[in-house]
Scaffold this motif. Structure first.
Motif, PDB file in Angstrom:
ATOM      1  N   ASN A   1       0.815  -1.215   0.000  1.00  0.00           N
ATOM      2  CA  ASN A   1       0.000   0.000   0.000  1.00  0.00           C
ATOM      3  C   ASN A   1       0.848   1.263   0.000  1.00  0.00           C
ATOM      4  O   ASN A   1       0.344   2.344  -0.248  1.00  0.00           O
ATOM      5  N   GLU A   2       2.108   1.097   0.330  1.00  0.00           N
ATOM      6  CA  GLU A   2       3.013   2.253   0.324  1.00  0.00           C
ATOM      7  C   GLU A   2       4.246   1.918  -0.500  1.00  0.00           C
ATOM      8  O   GLU A   2       5.324   1.677   0.062  1.00  0.00           O
TER       9      GLU A   2
ATOM     10  N   ARG B   1       1.489  -0.263  -8.456  1.00  0.00           N
ATOM     11  CA  ARG B   1       0.789   1.024  -8.404  1.00  0.00           C
ATOM     12  C   ARG B   1       1.587   2.115  -9.082  1.00  0.00           C
ATOM     13  O   ARG B   1       1.090   3.213  -9.293  1.00  0.00           O
TER      14      ARG B   1
END
Lengths: 238, 238
Positions: free
Chosen positions: A86-87, A148
């Protein structure tokens, strides 16, 4: 062969790596980072580091979770991996810290560093490559290929090799296609994808017997073939 | 090394093959068929046969067009290849005639035969595999992967290796995907696809310089890598 624990840091996190090398060899040698699966740095990645040391490389099995944490079950894997996924910037920084560490070792030629990774570690290797890390080679074994932060044009320096199971539900055909499109779009100089038929997730790890994760299954054949392809690439570019 | 012309037949057609082997070796050895590109059996496939003979195999470069015919231009290629593609049974019969021929040679172990092919020859190799030919290995280099007669379930015996350029317009991503689906659907025991980034059609042939076919371009890197992968597979299964 010499093995040592090696501590390093990424921001405030203590990372506990594991180094393996031939202490009788002289001069600077190519270095190889080994990034662990979602379970954390344990015997599997350490054994790969020793195998690389036997091949003449200085191998550093990195710690991506901090304090050499290991997951005890799939829930913990999901949590530990998810926090980093997520990071992606944090994930990249943590991977880069391992690269900085191996590059600074007196026995390593900092211009000849490769990285390999398994499952989650495969994604780490690819994130480092996307980030433009100074890697000559980046090899993912049954890693997730989605990101991402897709590679920007001209950014990737590493020769990229993806070894993936054709039936791995974590890297399904459409994800492989998206990855190939990403590599094309970013003008990555050197990339290859090897797809092994009848092969699931986790194919390099004899412990993958479907018990923890139904879709992870060891394949001696795909393990041997993918390791041989990694060796060929290293002999070519490292 | 000994090289010989070797004549054989498929139905009424005279086929003019080319055999290469180490005449000083004793005993029966694995045999390898080499199927030529759309230009016909010429120096390129013969050189590959000699390379295989140097590796210890008995190599037969097959003739698929009859009377060792060679195309002089792209129009002739299209005609010669098209005639066989439109009649896959005929194509398979002609390929099988080469297999029967090599299997009958006194220096060949008929239980250990592999086949490789380039461009059009890659398709021939895959057609033989689909046909259930007694091949231990079938390797396609930049071959067309589409077929009019997809493999039936359980029919393929060979270990299949496809080496393809990620930018080959003759084997675009959707064709590769369809091929993988075909292999999955037919339950092929052992198959792999290697996709080389930044690589066009014809990557094994130094003569591929874009002059005859804009989309065919030699790549020393993909040539070396694909040949190494073929060797690994042969060492494994032949």
């Amino acid at each position: 062969m010499e093995t040592q624990d090696i501590d390093y840091r990424a921001e405030a996190v203590n990372l506990g790596g594991y180094l393996a090398f031939d202490e009788t060899a002289a001069g600077r040698r190519p270095g190889v980072l080994v990034f662990h699966e979602g379970l954390g740095l344990g015997e599997f990645a350490m054994a790969r580091a020793r195998m690389l040391a036997e091949l003449g490389y200085v191998a550093l099995a990195a710690d991506m979770f901090g304090d050499r944490r290991q997951a005890r079950n799939l829930q913990e894997v999901v949590k530990l991996v998810g926090d980093l996924r997520n990071e992606p910037e944090k994930l990249r920084a943590r991977g880069s810290a391992a690269l900085t560490t191996i590059a600074a070792l007196p026995q390593v030629d900092a211009n000849r560093i490769g990285a390999i990774g398994f499952c989650f570690g495969g994604s780490v290797v690819l994130e480092l490559a996307r980030d433009g890390a100074d890697l000559k080679a980046a090899v993912s074994f049954h890693g997730v290929l989605a990101t991402r932060m897709p590679a920007a044009s001209g950014k990737v320096k590493a020769s990229v090799l993806v070894c993936t199971g054709a039936d791995d539900p974590l890297a399904p055909p459409e994800q492989v296609k998206a990855f190939e499109d990403e590599m094309r779009g970013a003008g990555v100089r050197d990339w290859q994808v090897i797809s092994y038929g009848n092969t699931l997730h986790g194919f390099t790890n004899p412990a993958a017997d479907g018990s923890m994760m139904r879709s992870a299954l060891y394949s001696a054949q795909a393990d041997r073939r993918s390791w041989a392809s990694m060796r060929s690439l290293f002999e070519e570019v490292l």
